[in-house]
Design a protein around this motif. Structure first.
Motif, PDB file in Angstrom:
ATOM      1  N   ASP A  58       0.824  -1.210   0.000  1.00 19.36           N
ATOM      2  CA  ASP A  58       0.000   0.000   0.000  1.00 19.36           C
ATOM      3  C   ASP A  58       0.861   1.264   0.000  1.00 19.36           C
ATOM      4  OD1 ASP A  58      -2.147  -1.654   0.080  1.00 19.36           O
ATOM      5  OD2 ASP A  58      -2.686  -1.252   2.169  1.00 19.36           O
ATOM      6  N   SER A  59       0.417   2.249  -0.780  1.00 18.91           N
ATOM      7  CA  SER A  59       1.132   3.519  -0.894  1.00 18.91           C
ATOM      8  C   SER A  59       0.744   4.431   0.263  1.00 18.91           C
ATOM      9  CB  SER A  59       0.822   4.184  -2.238  1.00 18.91           C
ATOM     10  OG  SER A  59       1.492   5.411  -2.355  1.00 18.91           O
ATOM     11  N   LYS A  60       1.321   4.152   1.430  1.00 20.14           N
ATOM     12  CA  LYS A  60       1.038   4.963   2.615  1.00 20.14           C
ATOM     13  C   LYS A  60       2.165   4.777   3.617  1.00 20.14           C
ATOM     14  CE  LYS A  60      -1.568   1.264   4.861  1.00 20.14           C
ATOM     15  NZ  LYS A  60      -2.883   0.656   5.018  1.00 20.14           N
ATOM     16  N   GLU A  61       2.344   5.784   4.458  1.00 22.81           N
ATOM     17  CA  GLU A  61       3.205   5.691   5.622  1.00 22.81           C
ATOM     18  C   GLU A  61       2.314   5.603   6.854  1.00 22.81           C
ATOM     19  OE1 GLU A  61       7.009   8.278   5.652  1.00 22.81           O
ATOM     20  OE2 GLU A  61       5.522   9.461   4.564  1.00 22.81           O
TER      21      GLU A  61
ATOM     22  N   TYR B 263      -1.005   9.418   3.136  1.00 24.29           N
ATOM     23  CA  TYR B 263      -1.116   8.886   1.784  1.00 24.29           C
ATOM     24  C   TYR B 263      -0.529   9.924   0.817  1.00 24.29           C
ATOM     25  CZ  TYR B 263      -4.637   5.926   4.069  1.00 24.29           C
ATOM     26  OH  TYR B 263      -5.299   5.069   4.923  1.00 24.29           O
ATOM     27  N   PRO B 264       0.517   9.583   0.066  1.00 20.08           N
ATOM     28  CA  PRO B 264       1.095  10.556  -0.864  1.00 20.08           C
ATOM     29  C   PRO B 264       0.095  11.059  -1.896  1.00 20.08           C
ATOM     30  CG  PRO B 264       2.552   8.673  -0.574  1.00 20.08           C
ATOM     31  CD  PRO B 264       1.266   8.325   0.098  1.00 20.08           C
TER      32      PRO B 264
ATOM     33  N   GLY C 119      -2.872   5.768 -15.748  1.00 22.21           N
ATOM     34  CA  GLY C 119      -4.311   5.964 -15.625  1.00 22.21           C
ATOM     35  C   GLY C 119      -4.992   4.907 -14.785  1.00 22.21           C
ATOM     36  N   GLU C 120      -4.227   3.879 -14.346  1.00 19.91           N
ATOM     37  CA  GLU C 120      -4.809   2.831 -13.506  1.00 19.91           C
ATOM     38  C   GLU C 120      -5.065   3.369 -12.094  1.00 19.91           C
ATOM     39  OE1 GLU C 120      -2.398  -0.621 -13.428  1.00 19.91           O
ATOM     40  OE2 GLU C 120      -2.424  -0.916 -15.598  1.00 19.91           O
ATOM     41  N   GLU C 121      -6.046   2.754 -11.430  1.00 16.65           N
ATOM     42  CA  GLU C 121      -6.400   3.179 -10.071  1.00 16.65           C
ATOM     43  C   GLU C 121      -5.255   2.855  -9.117  1.00 16.65           C
ATOM     44  OE1 GLU C 121     -10.810   3.424  -8.497  1.00 16.65           O
ATOM     45  OE2 GLU C 121     -10.033   1.394  -8.548  1.00 16.65           O
ATOM     46  N   THR C 122      -4.902   3.822  -8.271  1.00 14.93           N
ATOM     47  CA  THR C 122      -3.833   3.632  -7.293  1.00 14.93           C
ATOM     48  C   THR C 122      -4.442   3.640  -5.899  1.00 14.93           C
ATOM     49  OG1 THR C 122      -2.306   4.817  -8.736  1.00 14.93           O
ATOM     50  CG2 THR C 122      -1.626   4.512  -6.454  1.00 14.93           C
ATOM     51  N   CYS C 123      -4.075   2.646  -5.080  1.00 19.51           N
ATOM     52  CA  CYS C 123      -4.630   2.555  -3.729  1.00 19.51           C
ATOM     53  C   CYS C 123      -3.590   2.935  -2.688  1.00 19.51           C
ATOM     54  CB  CYS C 123      -5.128   1.138  -3.452  1.00 19.51           C
ATOM     55  SG  CYS C 123      -6.740   0.777  -4.165  1.00 19.51           S
TER      56      CYS C 123
END
Length: 316
Positions: free
Chosen positions: A92-95, A175-176, A183-187
């Motif tokens: 996941d793209s989060k700290e 979340y950055p 164009g794909e969904e980023t979570c």
């Protein structure tokens, strides 16, 4: 983004406990999510927590890694948590920064990782004050209303050893918000349900939270949950779903990137680690037998964290 979901708004200050508990029951049956207003935690306190959270996440990575989590407490860098089982998902793209109570047996068993006072002089004081305020003013009262919503005594969760104001966990999230160039969904947080009893979420108002009310439906339908200033977003967790034999829903949710940085603070009101969660008598019958075997909270958390956190040591 998905379609907007209109969630019920529950007034925690209402003196009408039974009518409030009925509203909570309906919200837990229909959505597993609701807004909580007039909860008693000041907007200034929430803004202060978000401000100190931003200060921590803005530190250089090497200074943050000094506080890297042991077990489930401490700092987690980008991609450290992975809810998706896909081999192609890098995480996941989060700290995150997770802490709990410093008091009692649990505080000794699972010590927190704190930033140095010379770096962030008000940080620990702000966070510990927030923890205590939320648990003292909101946690116990809300769980009492949930018990009434299940036709139980108001102090049921205290009597069975579930409610322990030192067992809750606070997670700060950044979340950055970057969008995928393809164009794909980023979570920022991939699809998941929360592990514990109930979660109280405060946000900075940036969009991105979505819920899927029918996790078995394909393709999944995602609905947006807007942040309403002055409210907590409350959702039911897996252990509450197990207690209620699936009556109260632990709803799948996620955070998608919207091209803007997003901060939030989640308080997980978890049961005491030694509490055994088993189906409530009022939630099962001959025609509706228990769907889940009894489980000790500590064992359940260990299994779930082992599945989602990279290099989870099992010490928390």
């Amino acid at each position: 983004m998905g379609t907007a979901l209109k969630l019920p708004i529950i007034d925690l200050s209402s003196p009408e406990k039974l009518s409030t508990s009925r509203l909570i029951r309906q919200a837990c049956l229909d959505h597993g999510f609701f807004y909580l207003t007039n909860h008693g935690v000041s907007e200034e306190m929430i803004e202060g927590v978000l401000m100190e959270s931003k200060k921590l996440f803005s530190l250089p990575l090497d200074e943050k890694m000094v506080m890297a989590r042991r077990g489930s407490r401490g700092y987690s860098p980008l991609y450290d948590e992975k809810h998706e089982s896909s081999a192609t998902s890098k995480g996941d793209s989060k700290e995150m920064f997770t802490f709990g109570s410093s008091e009692g047996v649990l505080g000794q068993l699972y010590p927190n990782e704190w930033p140095l006072e010379e770096l962030l002089p008000l940080w620990r004081q702000t966070m510990e004050c927030y923890y205590k305020t939320v648990m003292d003013i909101v946690g116990k009262k809300l769980l009492g209303l949930v018990a009434l919503a299940l036709n139980l005594e108001e102090n049921f969760f205290e009597k069975v050893g579930a409610f322990n104001d030192q067992a809750a966990v606070v997670r700060l999230l950044r979340y950055p918000g970057e969008l995928n160039s393809s164009g794909e969904e980023t979570c920022g947080a991939s699809a998941h349900s929360d592990f514990g009893m109930i979660t109280l979420l405060a946000t900075d108002g940036v969009a991105g939270l979505q819920v899927c009310r029918d996790k078995d439906r394909e393709p999944k339908v995602w609905e947006d949950v807007a942040g309403i200033k002055g409210t907590f977003v409350v959702n039911i967790g897996d252990l509450m779903e197990r207690w209620t034999n699936g009556l109260f829903r632990s709803t799948m949710h996620r955070v998608v990137s919207v091209g803007k940085e997003r901060y939030s603070v989640a308080v997980f009101v978890d049961p005491d680690p030694n509490c055994v969660v088993e189906c409530l008598e009022s939630c099962c019958s001959e025609t509706s037998p228990p769907r889940f075997p009894p489980v000790r909270a500590r064992d359940y958390f260990h299994e779930r964290f082992s599945q989602t956190l990279a290099s989870y040591s099992g010490s928390d």
